[in-house]
Design a protein around this motif. Structure first.
Motif, PDB file in Angstrom:
ATOM      1  N   ARG A 410     -30.768 -97.778   5.525  1.00 34.52           N
ATOM      2  CA  ARG A 410     -29.794 -97.692   4.605  1.00 34.52           C
ATOM      3  C   ARG A 410     -28.639 -98.937   3.997  1.00 34.52           C
ATOM      4  O   ARG A 410     -28.189 -99.301   2.909  1.00 34.52           O
ATOM      5  CB  ARG A 410     -29.221 -96.816   4.981  1.00 34.52           C
ATOM      6  N   ARG A 411     -28.952 -99.743   5.202  1.00 40.96           N
ATOM      7  CA  ARG A 411     -27.901-101.147   5.492  1.00 40.96           C
ATOM      8  C   ARG A 411     -29.312-101.940   4.420  1.00 40.96           C
ATOM      9  O   ARG A 411     -28.701-103.177   4.569  1.00 40.96           O
ATOM     10  CB  ARG A 411     -27.653-101.447   6.296  1.00 40.96           C
ATOM     11  N   SER A 412     -30.314-101.530   4.393  1.00 44.15           N
ATOM     12  CA  SER A 412     -31.127-102.569   4.014  1.00 44.15           C
ATOM     13  C   SER A 412     -30.840-102.387   2.287  1.00 44.15           C
ATOM     14  O   SER A 412     -32.159-103.237   1.037  1.00 44.15           O
ATOM     15  CB  SER A 412     -32.644-102.879   3.898  1.00 44.15           C
ATOM     16  N   GLY A 413     -30.350-101.498   1.894  1.00 45.23           N
ATOM     17  CA  GLY A 413     -30.114-101.386   0.309  1.00 45.23           C
ATOM     18  C   GLY A 413     -30.730-100.037  -0.142  1.00 45.23           C
ATOM     19  O   GLY A 413     -31.098-100.003  -1.354  1.00 45.23           O
ATOM     20  N   LEU A 414     -31.456 -99.505   0.550  1.00 50.62           N
ATOM     21  CA  LEU A 414     -32.311 -98.320   0.312  1.00 50.62           C
ATOM     22  C   LEU A 414     -30.768 -97.125  -0.659  1.00 50.62           C
ATOM     23  O   LEU A 414     -30.161 -97.262  -1.015  1.00 50.62           O
ATOM     24  CB  LEU A 414     -32.240 -97.460   1.785  1.00 50.62           C
ATOM     25  N   LYS A 415     -31.969 -97.133  -1.841  1.00 46.75           N
ATOM     26  CA  LYS A 415     -31.074 -95.959  -2.994  1.00 46.75           C
ATOM     27  C   LYS A 415     -31.835 -95.021  -3.267  1.00 46.75           C
ATOM     28  O   LYS A 415     -33.601 -94.806  -3.044  1.00 46.75           O
ATOM     29  CB  LYS A 415     -31.684 -96.610  -4.303  1.00 46.75           C
ATOM     30  N   SER A 416     -32.142 -94.211  -4.045  1.00 45.46           N
ATOM     31  CA  SER A 416     -32.775 -92.832  -4.644  1.00 45.46           C
ATOM     32  C   SER A 416     -33.760 -93.019  -5.061  1.00 45.46           C
ATOM     33  O   SER A 416     -33.557 -93.891  -5.965  1.00 45.46           O
ATOM     34  CB  SER A 416     -31.987 -91.735  -5.063  1.00 45.46           C
ATOM     35  N   GLY A 417     -35.410 -92.650  -4.831  1.00 46.58           N
ATOM     36  CA  GLY A 417     -36.442 -92.825  -5.009  1.00 46.58           C
ATOM     37  C   GLY A 417     -36.994 -94.417  -4.495  1.00 46.58           C
ATOM     38  O   GLY A 417     -38.191 -94.339  -5.265  1.00 46.58           O
ATOM     39  N   THR A 418     -36.161 -95.096  -4.251  1.00 47.24           N
ATOM     40  CA  THR A 418     -37.177 -96.294  -3.847  1.00 47.24           C
ATOM     41  C   THR A 418     -38.706 -95.509  -1.910  1.00 47.24           C
ATOM     42  O   THR A 418     -37.984 -94.679  -1.230  1.00 47.24           O
ATOM     43  CB  THR A 418     -36.134 -97.043  -2.585  1.00 47.24           C
ATOM     44  N   LYS A 419     -39.412 -95.837  -2.661  1.00 46.65           N
ATOM     45  CA  LYS A 419     -40.919 -96.210  -1.561  1.00 46.65           C
ATOM     46  C   LYS A 419     -39.859 -96.333   0.031  1.00 46.65           C
ATOM     47  O   LYS A 419     -39.905 -97.796  -0.150  1.00 46.65           O
ATOM     48  CB  LYS A 419     -41.788 -95.892  -2.453  1.00 46.65           C
ATOM     49  N   ILE A 420     -40.284 -95.827   1.044  1.00 50.99           N
ATOM     50  CA  ILE A 420     -40.757 -96.745   2.288  1.00 50.99           C
ATOM     51  C   ILE A 420     -42.138 -95.869   2.844  1.00 50.99           C
ATOM     52  O   ILE A 420     -42.862 -95.615   3.011  1.00 50.99           O
ATOM     53  CB  ILE A 420     -40.041 -95.350   3.057  1.00 50.99           C
ATOM     54  N   PHE A 421     -42.422 -97.239   3.291  1.00 49.77           N
ATOM     55  CA  PHE A 421     -43.894 -97.751   3.870  1.00 49.77           C
ATOM     56  C   PHE A 421     -43.691 -97.705   5.429  1.00 49.77           C
ATOM     57  O   PHE A 421     -43.340 -99.395   5.865  1.00 49.77           O
ATOM     58  CB  PHE A 421     -44.106 -99.014   3.571  1.00 49.77           C
ATOM     59  N   THR A 422     -43.913 -97.033   6.454  1.00 46.00           N
ATOM     60  CA  THR A 422     -43.767 -97.592   7.592  1.00 46.00           C
ATOM     61  C   THR A 422     -45.291 -98.060   8.060  1.00 46.00           C
ATOM     62  O   THR A 422     -45.921 -97.092   7.505  1.00 46.00           O
ATOM     63  CB  THR A 422     -43.726 -95.853   8.420  1.00 46.00           C
ATOM     64  N   GLU A 423     -44.889 -99.483   8.449  1.00 44.07           N
ATOM     65  CA  GLU A 423     -46.194 -99.336   9.089  1.00 44.07           C
ATOM     66  C   GLU A 423     -46.437 -99.755  10.565  1.00 44.07           C
ATOM     67  O   GLU A 423     -45.304-100.224  11.343  1.00 44.07           O
ATOM     68  CB  GLU A 423     -46.904-101.175   8.677  1.00 44.07           C
ATOM     69  N   ASN A 443     -35.950 -89.969  -0.776  1.00 44.13           N
ATOM     70  CA  ASN A 443     -37.297 -91.040  -1.275  1.00 44.13           C
ATOM     71  C   ASN A 443     -38.668 -90.450  -0.851  1.00 44.13           C
ATOM     72  O   ASN A 443     -38.959 -89.615   0.268  1.00 44.13           O
ATOM     73  CB  ASN A 443     -37.011 -91.708   0.373  1.00 44.13           C
ATOM     74  N   LYS A 444     -39.375 -90.916  -0.512  1.00 46.23           N
ATOM     75  CA  LYS A 444     -41.503 -90.435  -0.691  1.00 46.23           C
ATOM     76  C   LYS A 444     -41.128 -91.709  -0.032  1.00 46.23           C
ATOM     77  O   LYS A 444     -40.923 -93.285   0.473  1.00 46.23           O
ATOM     78  CB  LYS A 444     -42.102 -90.421  -1.534  1.00 46.23           C
ATOM     79  N   THR A 445     -42.078 -91.192   1.530  1.00 46.70           N
ATOM     80  CA  THR A 445     -42.703 -92.226   2.906  1.00 46.70           C
ATOM     81  C   THR A 445     -43.681 -91.933   2.925  1.00 46.70           C
ATOM     82  O   THR A 445     -44.145 -90.710   3.176  1.00 46.70           O
ATOM     83  CB  THR A 445     -41.578 -91.673   4.043  1.00 46.70           C
ATOM     84  N   PHE A 446     -44.169 -92.916   2.980  1.00 44.33           N
ATOM     85  CA  PHE A 446     -45.469 -92.921   3.801  1.00 44.33           C
ATOM     86  C   PHE A 446     -46.121 -94.107   4.566  1.00 44.33           C
ATOM     87  O   PHE A 446     -45.330 -95.214   5.542  1.00 44.33           O
ATOM     88  CB  PHE A 446     -45.973 -93.910   2.720  1.00 44.33           C
ATOM     89  N   ARG A 447     -47.200 -93.940   5.573  1.00 51.17           N
ATOM     90  CA  ARG A 447     -47.181 -94.314   6.397  1.00 51.17           C
ATOM     91  C   ARG A 447     -48.475 -95.457   6.271  1.00 51.17           C
ATOM     92  O   ARG A 447     -49.281 -94.476   4.802  1.00 51.17           O
ATOM     93  CB  ARG A 447     -48.248 -93.534   7.609  1.00 51.17           C
ATOM     94  N   THR A 448     -48.431 -96.483   6.594  1.00 51.92           N
ATOM     95  CA  THR A 448     -49.701 -97.021   5.497  1.00 51.92           C
ATOM     96  C   THR A 448     -50.962 -98.018   6.333  1.00 51.92           C
ATOM     97  O   THR A 448     -51.122 -97.562   7.708  1.00 51.92           O
ATOM     98  CB  THR A 448     -49.124 -98.781   5.565  1.00 51.92           C
TER      99      THR A 448
END
Length: 509
Positions: A410-423, A443-448
Motif C-alpha cells: 500500500r505504501r508503494s502506491g497500490l491502487k484498486s486493480g493494480t496487479k501484484i506479482f510475487t516472486e 487486487n489480483k495476486t499472482f505467483r510468477t
C-alpha cells in the motif's frame, strides 16, 4: 550458439555465476556462500563482519573460466545487493575493509552523521531515501570508514559502488550507473541524475566516478589480465552493472510494459516495487521505509521494503531449536481462523531495528497480554505456548508477514486493480499467498515462474547493451508464467490486523 552472457550475481547470502544464451535461456549456474571476515574497529573494539573480496574474486574467475570452455561467452554482467562499496587505491586495489551494511555503529555515530548530513525528513524529501539504522544508507558506510579507518581511507583513489567494483576489476574502468547510486544511498539526486550535496558534505565527490552511464550500456572490455585469467577474448565486454532489486524487476518492466503492477520480490529483503510516472513522496510516506529506485530505463519506481525473509528464517530456526526438530511447520485454515477468533497471540517485528514498515517495533511474541522478547525466547528463558503449537505458530508467523507485506504494498502506491506479482522464496509458501490474496481482495495476486529474476535481469542489460534490441523484441524472449492465487476462506483477519497494529505501536521504543 551465437553468443552467451556470464552473470555474476552477488546476493547478501548466496553468490552465483550463471550463463545465459541470446534468447535468455539459463544454460548453467554455480552457487557458493562465503563466510565473512571478522575485523575489529580500531577505536571501539567492535567486531565487524566484512566481505571476503579476494576469495569471491578467485571463485568468480574460476567459474567463468570453466564456463568459458563450454559456452561462447561474449559479455559479463554484474548484479549485487545494495548499500555496499569498495575503496580502491591508485593501483586499483581494495585499500579499506568492505563492511557489511548490517553492522550497527550505534546511536552516537548515527547522530553525528545526521548532524553533518542534515535532518532525516529533509534528506528523505531531497534524496528520496529514508533513514535506515545500521549502514543501509551507503553514505553512512563511507562516513564510518573516514571516522574509524582514516589511514586506510587516506589511500582511496576511487569509491566504487559494489557492481562497479567488480566491473572495475574486469575492465580497469571506474563508472557509476543510476540503479545503484539511486538506491537509498543519500548520495544521488534523482532529479538531476547526479551526485547530491551529501557527497559535498562528506568531502568525497572527487573520489566518486565521473563516468556515469545508462544501466544498459557497456562499461568497457576485459583488460589483458582479466582476459588471461578468464580465458576469454579482450573483446569481451562488461556492462555497467545493476542493483539486484532493479535487475529483478527488469523482466517485468519489459513484459508488462504499460500495465499497472507491483512486484512483490521476496527473499532476505521483501521489496515492493511499483513503477511510477513521476517522483512524488506524500506526507504520510515521510519517516517510513518508503523511497524511490530508478529503473534500468531511468524511470522512477516507488519502493517499500522489510526484512521478511530474515524474519521468517529467524522465527523458523527459533521454532526448530526449541522443539528440537528439523521438520518445517505445517498449517491449516482452521488453525488460522482459530488464531483470528481468539485474537490474543501475535508475532511482532522487526528483527533488525528500523529496516521495515514498523520502525521502532520490538521483535517478539505477545500472548494473552504478556510480551516475550525475541531474545528471551531464543535464550529459552521464557517460551510462549504458541511456540510449542506447530500450526498455530506458523499461522501467526505468516499472518505477521502478510500484514507487513500488505503495508509495504500500500505504501508503494497500490491502487484498486493494480496487479501484484510475487516472486522469490515466498512463492512456495502456500499459506502466505492464500492470506495475501484474501487480504488484498481488490487486487489480483499472482505467483510468477521467474525463479532467478535478478540474474535474468542482469543478462538482459548485457543483451540490450550489445544488440540495442527494443523492449518489444526482447519481450518475445522473456517467458513468465503467472499463477493466480486463490484466496483462503478466512474470518476475522481485519480485526486481528487491527489488534496486531495496536500492539506493534505499543512496543515502539
Amino acid at each position: 550458439m551465437e553468443y552467451a552472457v556470464a552473470v555474476i550475481d552477488i546476493g547478501m547470502t548466496n553468490k552465483k555465476v550463471a550463463v545465459y544464451d541470446a534468447a535468455l535461456k539459463q544454460l548453467d549456474a554455480a552457487y557458493k556462500t562465503f563466510e565473512p571476515l571478522i575485523i575489529k574497529n580500531p577505536v571501539t573494539g567492535q567486531e565487524l563482519k566484512t566481505h571476503d573480496l579476494d576469495e569471491m574474486k578467485k571463485w568468480f574467475f574460476e567459474q567463468i573460466r570453466l564456463f568459458a570452455k563450454k559456452y561462447p561467452i561474449k559479455a559479463v554482467s554484474v548484479s549485487t545487493h545494495g548499500a555496499t562499496f569498495v575503496c580502491t587505491d591508485n593501483k586499483g586495489r581494495a585499500c579499506a575493509p568492505c563492511i557489511f551494511y548490517t553492522e550497527e555503529p550505534g546511536v552516537e555515530f548515527q547522530n553525528e552523521f545526521y548532524a553533518l548530513a542534515g535532518n532525516k525528513t529533509d534528506l528523505q524529501k531531497s534524496t528520496f531515501s529514508p533513514a535506515f539504522d545500521a549502514m543501509i544508507n551507503l553514505a553512512k558506510g563511507i562516513f564510518y570508514l573516514k571516522k574509524y579507518f582514516p589511514a586506510e581511507f587516506a589511500k582511496t583513489n576511487n569509491i566504487l559502488f559494489y557492481p562497479q567494483y567488480w566491473g572495475f576489476l574486469l575492465t580497469g574502468i571506474a563508472g557509476v550507473e543510476p540503479t545503484y547510486a539511486g538506491c537509498h544511498t543519500y548520495l544521488w539526486d534523482h532529479k538531476i541524475r547526479s551526485w547530491s550535496n551529501i557527497a559535498e558534505k562528506l568531502e568525497i565527490k572527487n573520489f566518486l566516478p565521473k563516468n556515469c552511464a545508462d544501466t544498459c550500456s557497456i562499461l568497457g572490455t576485459l583488460t589483458k589480465y582479466a582476459a588471461r585469467e578468464l580465458e576469454l577474448s579482450t573483446e569481451t565486454y562488461v556492462t555497467m552493472g545493476i542493483h539486484d532489486s532493479n535487475a529483478s524487476i527488469l523482466p517485468y518492466l519489459i513484459k508488462e510494459s504499460g500495465n499497472d503492477f507491483v512486484l512483490n520480490s521476496t527473499g532476505t529483503w521483501c521489496v515492493s516495487m511499483h513503477p511510477q510516472d513521476s517522483l512524488e513522496l506524500y506526507p504520510e510516506d515521510l519517516g517510513k521505509t518508503v523511497f524511490f529506485n530508478q529503473s534500468a530505463f531511468g524511470n522512477p519506481i516507488k519502493t517499500s521494503i522489510f526484512l521478511g525473509g530474515m524474519e521468517f528464517d529467524t522465527w523458523i530456526n527459533c521454532y526448530k531449536s526449541i522443539n528440537n526438530t528439523k521438520a518445517f511447520p505445517s498449517y491449516s485454515e482452521e488453525e488460522v481462523n482459530k488464531l483470528f477468533k481468539d485474537c490474543d497471540t501475535f508475532i511482532l517485528p522487526e528483527i533488525l531495528p528500523s529496516t521495515g514498515q514498523f520502525t521502532g517495533s520490538k521483535p517478539g511474541i505477545s500472548e494473552k497480554g504478556k510480551f516475550y522478547s525475541l531474545k528471551e525466547i531464543q535464550s529459552g528463558k521464557t517460551i510462549p505456548k504458541i511456540v510449542k503449537n506447530e500450526k498455530a505458530f506458523f499461522a501467526a508467523l505468516d499472518t505477521s508477514l502478510v500484514i507487513q507485506t500488505e503495508t509495504a504494498l500500500r505504501r508503494s502506491g497500490l491502487k484498486s486493480g493494480t496487479k501484484i506479482f510475487t516472486e522469490g522464496g515466498f512463492r512456495k509458501n502456500k499459506l502466505y499467498n492464500s492470506l495475501l490474496a484474501f487480504a488484498l481482495g481488490e487486487n489480483k495476486t499472482f505467483r510468477t515462474s521467474m525463479e532467478e529474476a535478478t540474474a535474468a535481469g542482469a543478462a538482459i542489460t548485457a543483451i540490450m547493451a550489445a544488440t540495442k534490441q527494443s523492449t518489444e523484441e526482447l519481450s518475445k524472449s522473456i517467458n513468465i508464467e503467472y499463477t493466480s492465487d486463490i484466496p483462503g476462506i478466512f474470518t476475522g483477519y481485519d480485526e486481528y490486523k487491527k489488534r496486531w497494529l495496536e500492539l506493534v505501536q505499543n512496543t515502539v521504543h
